[in-house]
Scaffold this active site. Structure first.
Site, PDB file in Angstrom:
ATOM      1  N   VAL A 181       0.878  -1.180   0.000  1.00  0.00           N
ATOM      2  CA  VAL A 181       0.000   0.000   0.000  1.00  0.00           C
ATOM      3  C   VAL A 181       0.914   1.228   0.000  1.00  0.00           C
ATOM      4  O   VAL A 181       1.887   1.270   0.763  1.00  0.00           O
ATOM      5  CB  VAL A 181      -0.932   0.006   1.245  1.00  0.00           C
ATOM      6  CG1 VAL A 181      -1.720   1.315   1.329  1.00  0.00           C
ATOM      7  CG2 VAL A 181      -1.881  -1.183   1.207  1.00  0.00           C
TER       8      VAL A 181
ATOM      9  N   TYR B 212      -0.737  -9.515   9.318  1.00  0.00           N
ATOM     10  CA  TYR B 212      -1.353 -10.719   8.743  1.00  0.00           C
ATOM     11  C   TYR B 212      -2.102 -11.518   9.807  1.00  0.00           C
ATOM     12  O   TYR B 212      -3.137 -12.125   9.520  1.00  0.00           O
ATOM     13  CB  TYR B 212      -0.294 -11.576   8.057  1.00  0.00           C
ATOM     14  CG  TYR B 212       0.277 -10.923   6.813  1.00  0.00           C
ATOM     15  CD1 TYR B 212      -0.537 -10.596   5.735  1.00  0.00           C
ATOM     16  CD2 TYR B 212       1.632 -10.623   6.712  1.00  0.00           C
ATOM     17  CE1 TYR B 212      -0.028  -9.991   4.607  1.00  0.00           C
ATOM     18  CE2 TYR B 212       2.156 -10.015   5.570  1.00  0.00           C
ATOM     19  CZ  TYR B 212       1.322  -9.709   4.527  1.00  0.00           C
ATOM     20  OH  TYR B 212       1.824  -9.103   3.393  1.00  0.00           O
TER      21      TYR B 212
ATOM     22  N   GLY C 268      -2.318   2.956   6.892  1.00  0.00           N
ATOM     23  CA  GLY C 268      -2.926   3.285   8.180  1.00  0.00           C
ATOM     24  C   GLY C 268      -4.381   3.706   8.085  1.00  0.00           C
ATOM     25  O   GLY C 268      -4.930   4.279   9.021  1.00  0.00           O
TER      26      GLY C 268
HETATM   27  C1  LIG Z   1       1.861  -3.825   5.427  1.00  0.00           C
HETATM   28  C2  LIG Z   1       0.939  -2.856   4.696  1.00  0.00           C
HETATM   29  C3  LIG Z   1       0.422  -3.548   3.425  1.00  0.00           C
HETATM   30  C4  LIG Z   1      -0.240  -2.518   5.616  1.00  0.00           C
HETATM   31  O1  LIG Z   1      -1.116  -1.662   4.907  1.00  0.00           O
HETATM   32  P1  LIG Z   1      -1.989  -0.553   5.670  1.00  0.00           P
HETATM   33  O2  LIG Z   1      -2.960  -0.019   4.695  1.00  0.00           O
HETATM   34  O3  LIG Z   1      -1.113   0.412   6.367  1.00  0.00           O
HETATM   35  O4  LIG Z   1      -2.726  -1.454   6.773  1.00  0.00           O
HETATM   36  P2  LIG Z   1      -4.158  -1.179   7.416  1.00  0.00           P
HETATM   37  O5  LIG Z   1      -4.309   0.282   7.687  1.00  0.00           O
HETATM   38  O6  LIG Z   1      -5.201  -1.840   6.620  1.00  0.00           O
HETATM   39  O7  LIG Z   1      -4.011  -1.948   8.794  1.00  0.00           O
HETATM   40  C5  LIG Z   1      -4.865  -3.032   9.175  1.00  0.00           C
HETATM   41  C6  LIG Z   1      -4.493  -3.426  10.580  1.00  0.00           C
HETATM   42  O8  LIG Z   1      -3.144  -3.918  10.609  1.00  0.00           O
HETATM   43  C7  LIG Z   1      -2.353  -3.118  11.489  1.00  0.00           C
HETATM   44  N1  LIG Z   1      -1.047  -2.921  10.841  1.00  0.00           N
HETATM   45  C8  LIG Z   1      -0.782  -2.229   9.731  1.00  0.00           C
HETATM   46  N2  LIG Z   1       0.536  -2.307   9.451  1.00  0.00           N
HETATM   47  C9  LIG Z   1       1.083  -3.060  10.415  1.00  0.00           C
HETATM   48  C10 LIG Z   1       2.407  -3.503  10.667  1.00  0.00           C
HETATM   49  N3  LIG Z   1       3.433  -3.170   9.904  1.00  0.00           N
HETATM   50  N4  LIG Z   1       2.604  -4.277  11.752  1.00  0.00           N
HETATM   51  C11 LIG Z   1       1.575  -4.611  12.546  1.00  0.00           C
HETATM   52  N5  LIG Z   1       0.298  -4.236  12.363  1.00  0.00           N
HETATM   53  C12 LIG Z   1       0.059  -3.461  11.308  1.00  0.00           C
HETATM   54  C13 LIG Z   1      -3.107  -1.811  11.658  1.00  0.00           C
HETATM   55  O9  LIG Z   1      -2.809  -1.196  12.875  1.00  0.00           O
HETATM   56  C14 LIG Z   1      -4.546  -2.265  11.575  1.00  0.00           C
HETATM   57  O10 LIG Z   1      -4.940  -2.812  12.816  1.00  0.00           O
HETATM   58  P3  LIG Z   1      -6.485  -2.733  13.310  1.00  0.00           P
HETATM   59  O11 LIG Z   1      -7.289  -3.487  12.288  1.00  0.00           O
HETATM   60  O12 LIG Z   1      -6.446  -3.363  14.640  1.00  0.00           O
HETATM   61  O13 LIG Z   1      -6.806  -1.267  13.330  1.00  0.00           O
HETATM   62  C15 LIG Z   1       1.655  -1.525   4.358  1.00  0.00           C
HETATM   63  O14 LIG Z   1       2.152  -0.972   5.544  1.00  0.00           O
HETATM   64  C16 LIG Z   1       2.782  -1.668   3.356  1.00  0.00           C
HETATM   65  O15 LIG Z   1       2.566  -1.634   2.141  1.00  0.00           O
HETATM   66  N6  LIG Z   1       4.033  -1.787   3.843  1.00  0.00           N
HETATM   67  C17 LIG Z   1       5.204  -1.807   2.975  1.00  0.00           C
HETATM   68  C18 LIG Z   1       5.267  -3.069   2.138  1.00  0.00           C
HETATM   69  C19 LIG Z   1       5.252  -4.323   2.993  1.00  0.00           C
HETATM   70  O16 LIG Z   1       5.939  -4.414   4.005  1.00  0.00           O
HETATM   71  N7  LIG Z   1       4.438  -5.296   2.551  1.00  0.00           N
HETATM   72  C20 LIG Z   1       4.320  -6.571   3.214  1.00  0.00           C
HETATM   73  C21 LIG Z   1       5.405  -7.486   2.705  1.00  0.00           C
HETATM   74  S1  LIG Z   1       5.297  -9.112   3.514  1.00  0.00           S
END
Ligand SMILES: CC(C)(COP(=O)(O)OP(=O)(O)OC[C@H]1O[C@@H](n2cnc3c(N)ncnc32)[C@H](O)[C@@H]1OP(=O)(O)O)[C@@H](O)C(=O)NCCC(=O)NCCS
Length: 174
Positions: free
Chosen positions: A113, A154, A119
């Protein structure tokens, strides 16, 4: 019952929690409004690969050769892209894909994302869309490789690390 037997037996269960919406037939495009922003989910694998590269750059991923990315998308079972939609303007803000044996197993890759949109619950929406589409194709075993910093992201979606002690194993050329 062992993990694998439970998974592939007649009473096979998914390793993941079902997403909020039940599995439905494939829809190539779906629009949702999240915090006043129109977000479009697309299943079209024919993306502008330079736009995808920009998205991956934005989260600091290492660049991969475009011709290999093209091949990877062509051979993916499912490609889900997420777009900010304002009138006729569209911006790629999220992406995920899955490979599969088309029967039992799928593995999710390249979940991302854009930092400007993190977030806000969009990563969760994206993953729910992926799971929903895989379940609609009767895939019961969904796996992925989580970076250390995103394991609980996850887990919140119902993924379990090392179920019954099963370990992911890797082989790399030395
Ligand atoms: C990981 C990623 C996809 C999360 O996307 P996002 O849109 O920020 O996530 P969301 O806002 O939908 O979060 C959903 C839930 O997960 C939690 N969350 C989000 N990122 C998190 C993280 N890095 N660690 C732990 N929890 C996390 C949020 O707090 C939220 O919790 P809630 O439902 O209790 O409120 C995004 O941060 C990203 O693209 N990161 C960089 C690429 C990456 O690392 N991808 C994964 C490779 S394995």
């Amino acid at each position: 019952m062992s993990f694998w037997k439970g998974l592939f037996g007649s009473a096979g269960a998914a390793t993941t929690k079902e997403p909020a919406q039940t599995a439905r037939a494939d829809r190539r495009q779906e629009t949702v409004v999240v915090r006043g922003e129109t977000i479009l989910f697309s299943l079209d694998p024919n993306l502008d690969l330079y736009e995808l590269e920009e998205l991956c750059d934005a989260v600091g991923w290492s660049r991969r050769p475009i011709h290999k990315v093209r091949k990877a998308l062509q051979h993916s079972f499912l490609v889900v892209s997420m777009w900010q939609q304002r009138g006729s303007y569209r911006r790629l803000i999220g992406f995920a894909r899955a490979t599969s044996d088309h029967a039992f197993n799928a593995t999710i890759w390249d979940v991302v994302v854009h930092p400007d949109f993190q977030g806000r619950g969009l990563g969760k929406r994206l993953m729910e869309k992926v799971i929903q589409e895989l379940r609609a194709r009767d895939i019961s075993n969904i796996t992925l490789f989580a970076d250390q910093g995103v394991v609980s992201f996850y887990e919140r979606l119902g993924f379990t690390a090392d179920p019954e002690g099963i370990k992911g194993m890797f082989w790399y050329p030395r």
